[in-house]
Design a protein around this motif. Sequence first.
Motif, PDB file in Angstrom:
ATOM      1  N   ASP A 275       0.846  -1.188   0.000  1.00  0.00           N
ATOM      2  CA  ASP A 275       0.000   0.000   0.000  1.00  0.00           C
ATOM      3  C   ASP A 275       0.880   1.236   0.000  1.00  0.00           C
ATOM      4  OD1 ASP A 275      -3.234   0.243   1.079  1.00  0.00           O
ATOM      5  OD2 ASP A 275      -2.042   2.045   0.770  1.00  0.00           O
ATOM      6  N   VAL A 276       0.374   2.285  -0.628  1.00  0.00           N
ATOM      7  CA  VAL A 276       1.155   3.526  -0.690  1.00  0.00           C
ATOM      8  C   VAL A 276       1.112   4.280   0.632  1.00  0.00           C
ATOM      9  CG1 VAL A 276       0.922   3.851  -3.168  1.00  0.00           C
ATOM     10  CG2 VAL A 276      -0.837   4.757  -1.655  1.00  0.00           C
ATOM     11  N   ALA A 277       0.145   3.940   1.483  1.00  0.00           N
ATOM     12  CA  ALA A 277       0.030   4.630   2.775  1.00  0.00           C
ATOM     13  C   ALA A 277       0.393   3.682   3.914  1.00  0.00           C
ATOM     14  CB  ALA A 277      -1.391   5.132   2.970  1.00  0.00           C
ATOM     15  N   THR A 278       0.966   4.242   4.990  1.00  0.00           N
ATOM     16  CA  THR A 278       1.334   3.416   6.139  1.00  0.00           C
ATOM     17  C   THR A 278       0.090   2.928   6.870  1.00  0.00           C
ATOM     18  OG1 THR A 278       3.361   4.665   6.373  1.00  0.00           O
ATOM     19  CG2 THR A 278       2.648   3.412   8.306  1.00  0.00           C
ATOM     20  N   PHE A 279      -0.863   3.806   7.045  1.00  0.00           N
ATOM     21  CA  PHE A 279      -2.074   3.444   7.761  1.00  0.00           C
ATOM     22  C   PHE A 279      -3.278   3.908   6.940  1.00  0.00           C
ATOM     23  CE2 PHE A 279      -5.482   4.388  10.768  1.00  0.00           C
ATOM     24  CZ  PHE A 279      -5.554   3.177  11.439  1.00  0.00           C
ATOM     25  N   SER A 280      -4.199   3.017   6.678  1.00  0.00           N
ATOM     26  CA  SER A 280      -5.351   3.431   5.862  1.00  0.00           C
ATOM     27  C   SER A 280      -6.579   2.609   6.217  1.00  0.00           C
ATOM     28  CB  SER A 280      -5.033   3.263   4.375  1.00  0.00           C
ATOM     29  OG  SER A 280      -4.638   1.945   4.105  1.00  0.00           O
ATOM     30  N   PRO A 281      -7.737   3.255   6.218  1.00  0.00           N
ATOM     31  CA  PRO A 281      -8.981   2.499   6.373  1.00  0.00           C
ATOM     32  C   PRO A 281      -9.289   1.775   5.066  1.00  0.00           C
ATOM     33  CG  PRO A 281      -9.442   4.838   6.204  1.00  0.00           C
ATOM     34  CD  PRO A 281      -7.966   4.701   6.111  1.00  0.00           C
ATOM     35  N   THR A 282      -9.650   0.517   5.144  1.00  0.00           N
ATOM     36  CA  THR A 282      -9.955  -0.236   3.921  1.00  0.00           C
ATOM     37  C   THR A 282     -11.455  -0.292   3.677  1.00  0.00           C
ATOM     38  OG1 THR A 282      -9.844  -2.243   5.245  1.00  0.00           O
ATOM     39  CG2 THR A 282      -7.901  -1.682   3.953  1.00  0.00           C
ATOM     40  N   THR A 283     -12.217  -0.420   4.753  1.00  0.00           N
ATOM     41  CA  THR A 283     -13.664  -0.418   4.572  1.00  0.00           C
ATOM     42  C   THR A 283     -14.338   0.216   5.788  1.00  0.00           C
ATOM     43  OG1 THR A 283     -15.594  -1.794   4.097  1.00  0.00           O
ATOM     44  CG2 THR A 283     -13.926  -2.783   5.475  1.00  0.00           C
ATOM     45  N   ILE A 284     -15.338   1.029   5.515  1.00  0.00           N
ATOM     46  CA  ILE A 284     -16.156   1.647   6.566  1.00  0.00           C
ATOM     47  C   ILE A 284     -17.587   1.563   6.056  1.00  0.00           C
ATOM     48  CG2 ILE A 284     -16.616   3.722   7.915  1.00  0.00           C
ATOM     49  CD1 ILE A 284     -13.803   4.705   7.200  1.00  0.00           C
ATOM     50  N   GLN A 285     -18.382   0.764   6.704  1.00  0.00           N
ATOM     51  CA  GLN A 285     -19.726   0.560   6.157  1.00  0.00           C
ATOM     52  C   GLN A 285     -20.716   0.244   7.266  1.00  0.00           C
ATOM     53  OE1 GLN A 285     -21.148  -2.984   5.179  1.00  0.00           O
ATOM     54  NE2 GLN A 285     -22.995  -2.034   4.367  1.00  0.00           N
ATOM     55  N   GLY A 286     -21.887   0.852   7.198  1.00  0.00           N
ATOM     56  CA  GLY A 286     -22.958   0.551   8.139  1.00  0.00           C
ATOM     57  C   GLY A 286     -24.289   0.533   7.411  1.00  0.00           C
ATOM     58  N   ARG A 287     -25.172  -0.347   7.830  1.00  0.00           N
ATOM     59  CA  ARG A 287     -26.464  -0.474   7.139  1.00  0.00           C
ATOM     60  C   ARG A 287     -27.550  -0.744   8.169  1.00  0.00           C
ATOM     61  NH1 ARG A 287     -29.313  -4.770   4.541  1.00  0.00           N
ATOM     62  NH2 ARG A 287     -30.382  -4.106   2.644  1.00  0.00           N
ATOM     63  N   MET A 288     -28.680  -0.121   7.975  1.00  0.00           N
ATOM     64  CA  MET A 288     -29.789  -0.309   8.899  1.00  0.00           C
ATOM     65  C   MET A 288     -31.088  -0.368   8.106  1.00  0.00           C
ATOM     66  SD  MET A 288     -30.744   2.160  12.044  1.00  0.00           S
ATOM     67  CE  MET A 288     -29.356   1.772  13.058  1.00  0.00           C
ATOM     68  N   THR A 289     -31.957  -1.301   8.479  1.00  0.00           N
ATOM     69  CA  THR A 289     -33.221  -1.418   7.747  1.00  0.00           C
ATOM     70  C   THR A 289     -34.336  -1.876   8.671  1.00  0.00           C
ATOM     71  OG1 THR A 289     -34.329  -2.476   5.869  1.00  0.00           O
ATOM     72  CG2 THR A 289     -32.647  -3.780   6.986  1.00  0.00           C
TER      73      THR A 289
END
Lengths: 558, 272
Positions: A107-121
Motif C-alpha cells: 500500500d502507498v500509505a502506512t495506515f489506511s482504512p480499507t472499509t467503513i460501512q454501516g447499514r440499517m433497515t
Amino acid sequence: MTSANEEKSPSSLPGGMRPVSLPFLLLIALLVLLMAPAHAADNEVHFSNEFSYTYNDITGPGGDDSSSLTRGFRYLNLFGFMGNGTVRELEYNFNIGFKATDDRRNDVATFSPTTIQGRMTNKIHTVNAGDTFESFSQYSLSTAVKGASYRYFNEQKNSPEITMVYGYVLPRWDTIWGGIETRAIERTAYGMRIKQNFTPNIWAGLSYVQAKDRPGTRLTPTDPIYDSNNYTLDAEYRPIPGLTFRGEFSTSRTTMSPTSLTAQNEERTHGTASRIEAVGEGGPSRVSLEYERVSTEFQSILGAATPDREKIKSRWRYTMAKNILLNLGLLWFRDNLDGQKAYRTDSYTPEVGFTFKNLLGRQAATADLAYKYDRKFGAGNGSGISTADHIATLNYRDTFGPVDSDANVGYTIYSTERDMRQAKEYTYSLALNSRHEINEAYVIKPVLYLGGMTSRDDLVLETDQIYEYSFGMGFEFLKLKLNSDFRIGQNVLEKSAAGTDNSTKTFGSFNIYYKPAFLKKFNEGMLFLRSFVNDFRFSTQSRSFRENSITLGVNLQY
Amino acid sequence: MKGRKVSRKIIAGIFCIASFFLVGLIPGPVVLWAASAERPEDIRLEYLYINKKMIPETEKKVTFFSELLPGGRVSVAGKVAGSAEVRSVEVNIDGRRTWQKVRLAQDNTFSFRFRAQKGETYGLLIRITDAKGNTNNVEGTLRLVAILDRSLYGAVQDVLNRMIEVYQRRASGSFMAYVDDSFAGEKEEYDRSVRKDMSAIHDVDIRYTLNSVTPDYKDKVSASLNFNRSYTLIRTGRRLNDQGSTAMIFRIGNGKLSLYAVNGPPLFGFIR
C-alpha cells in the motif's frame, strides 16, 4: 468552463492535506449513528486481525529493477471489526477495516482504512452509509461509492421502490483527507431511481445519475474532467414462466474538459444507448438473443457501456442428452455508427462447445471441447485491418483411482492481413493431485503440475518455448491442527531469436499453518509461516536475481 | 479483396440463419407451458420466487449467502396456476414432518418466510389442494434451499484465487468460466484481452490485498483491492512488475460469483 488559474492544487495546502468537506463530516456522523445500536443487548460483534512480519532478501544484479518485493523487514496488519443484530424492528450490520504496513508494494500509505460501512433497515426504510454499492442498471450506475444511500420499499403495499445515493467515487477512503500519495480526481456521484413492480411479471425503473469531477483535483493538467448526466429507463417482462424480455434505454449529456491548459476547452456531447434482450428457458434449452446500440457520444461514467457499437448476440445452451451439453454462441458487432471514422470494423465471433459428462462410462470424467472463430473485417478506405483467429480448447477432468487429474490443451491460429501477424500457439497443462489419509491422524496430499506453450511466428520463423513443472506435497496433522506444504519447480522460457533473453526461474516454497491450543478462546486463531525462494537466471546475466522471503504471522478471529 | 467480401457474406448469411433458428427455438418452451395450461386437471404452480428470484422448473437447487438474507430469512412467493378454486396451500421445509398452511390471496398467490441457518440445506415442498381434495405432484415442487457456511468476503477471495490460478496456467476456457455471460464491456472482448496476456507474458505472479467487499443486497458485490504483479514479457524475455488498485464487480448467482465488470485498471487482460 475551466481554466488553470481557477484551480488550486491540494498539494499546495499545508502538509499536502486536503480540507475535509461538510458532506464527509455528515457521512461520518451518519455512520456513527448507524453503529450506535452495537451497544444494544441483542447483537453480534466480531473482530479479526492478521499481523505478519516479513523479511525479503534480494540478491543479484537484476533484482532492483525486476523484483516485486521490498527489501528488508516489513510488516502488514489487517484489522476488521464487524457486527450485526436487531434493535426493536431495526436490523443493522456494520463493517470497519484498517490496514497498516510499511511495505509500499502492499500500500502507498502506512495506515489506511480499507472499509467503513454501516447499514440499517426496518424492511421498509433502508439506510446505508460508508462504502455503498447501489446498482441501478448497466448504463446508469454499477459503481461503489463512499457515501450514503436511502431506499424506501414497502413490499406489502407493493409501493414504488425509491433509492437515492450520494457519495464520492474514489478508490480509497484516505483519498478524501490523505496526502499526495493517495490523491485522485474527486468525483461526486448523485443518483435516484424509482422502480415499480406492476405485476409479479412486469417491472420498470427510471434512474437519474450525475457524475461530477472537481476541476481543482486534477492530478495532471491533461486529466479530463467530466460532468455527466444519465437518464435511464429499464424494464423487464415475463409473459410466461421461462420467457423473459429485458430492455434498457439511456440518454447522456456530458460536458468534458480535456485539459486545464487552455481556457475555452469544453466539449459537450449527447448520446443514447439502448439494448433489448430475450431469454427463453425451458426443458433442455436456454436461448438468449440480445441487441444493443450505443451511440458514439454516449457516456456512462458510473455504469458500463462501450460507445460507438451496434451489437447482436445470441446464445443457445442445449442439453442434447443426459450427459451431453451443447453451447452455441454468435456475436456480431460493428463501430463507426456516425460514419466519422475513416473505416468501419465488423467483428463476428461464432463459437461452439460441447460438455461431455461420464465420458466412456467413467463417473468422474468431464470433457469440455470448444471452438471459437474470431473474425474482424476492417473495411473502408483501405486502412482497416482484418483478422481471422481460430481458437480451439479441450479441458478434461477425471479421477484415476486416488488421483484427480485436470488436463488442458489449446491450439490457436492468429492471422492478420498484410502479413502483420501469422502465428500458431499450442498450450498444454496437466495437474495431478491426490489425498491419502493415514490412521485418521495424518493426511498427505501430493501435487504434480506440468505445463507449457509453444508459440510459432510464421513471419519471422521464430519459436518460443515455455515449460513449467512443479511438484508439491501437503501434510495435515489432524490432531495437532497443523497443516504444511512445500512446492518446488521450474519455469523455463526458451527463445530461438538471436539477441533475446532465455530465462529460467527455479522456485521453492514452504508454508506452515498451526492452530495452537492457547488460541482456542478465539473462533479462529492461527499462527503461520510462509516462505519462498525464486531464483531467476537470464541469458543476459546482468538481469539475473534471486528473491528470498520469509513471513511469520498470526491470524485471530473472534 | 473479392475473397474477403465473399467470406464476409457467408458469415453474415450464417449469422442471420442461425439467429432466425435460435429465435425460432424460443416458442419451444412457450408451447410446452401453454399445452400444460390447457389441462384444468393439472394442479401446479404458475411461478415460484425465492428471495425475489424467479426459480424455473429446471432449477432444483438455489444457494444463498446468509449475510445477504434480509433478517436472516428466506422469503418464498408463488402463484397457483389456473383459475380453479384452491382449498389450501401448505409448505414443508423439514422433510415432510410438519406442513405449514400459508395464507392464499384471491388471485391464488401466496407468500411465506422462514428463518434459515448458516450451513443448512432445506428441502422446500409445496402441497396444493383444490376444492375437490386433489393435490398436486408435491415431489415436483421440491427445491433445495442451501445457505452457505462461508462469507461473501471469503467467496470473493476464493473466486479471485481460482481466476489467478487458471490465468497462470493459460487455461483460457477455464478462466472465462468465471466471467459472467452479461459481462459489461462484452465477454468476448474480455476473452480476447485475456488471451492476449496469455500469449504475451509468462510466469505471472499476482499478490493482492482485498480492501472492501460491498454487496448491493440484490445480485451483485463490489470488491476493491490492491495488487502487486510481476511477469516475464515473452517478446523480450525481460522481467517486469507493476502495482495498482482496482475494483471488480461480481454477479452473485446461486451462491457462485462471476465477474460482471471491472471499474479501474484491469487485473487480467492488461497487456496492450
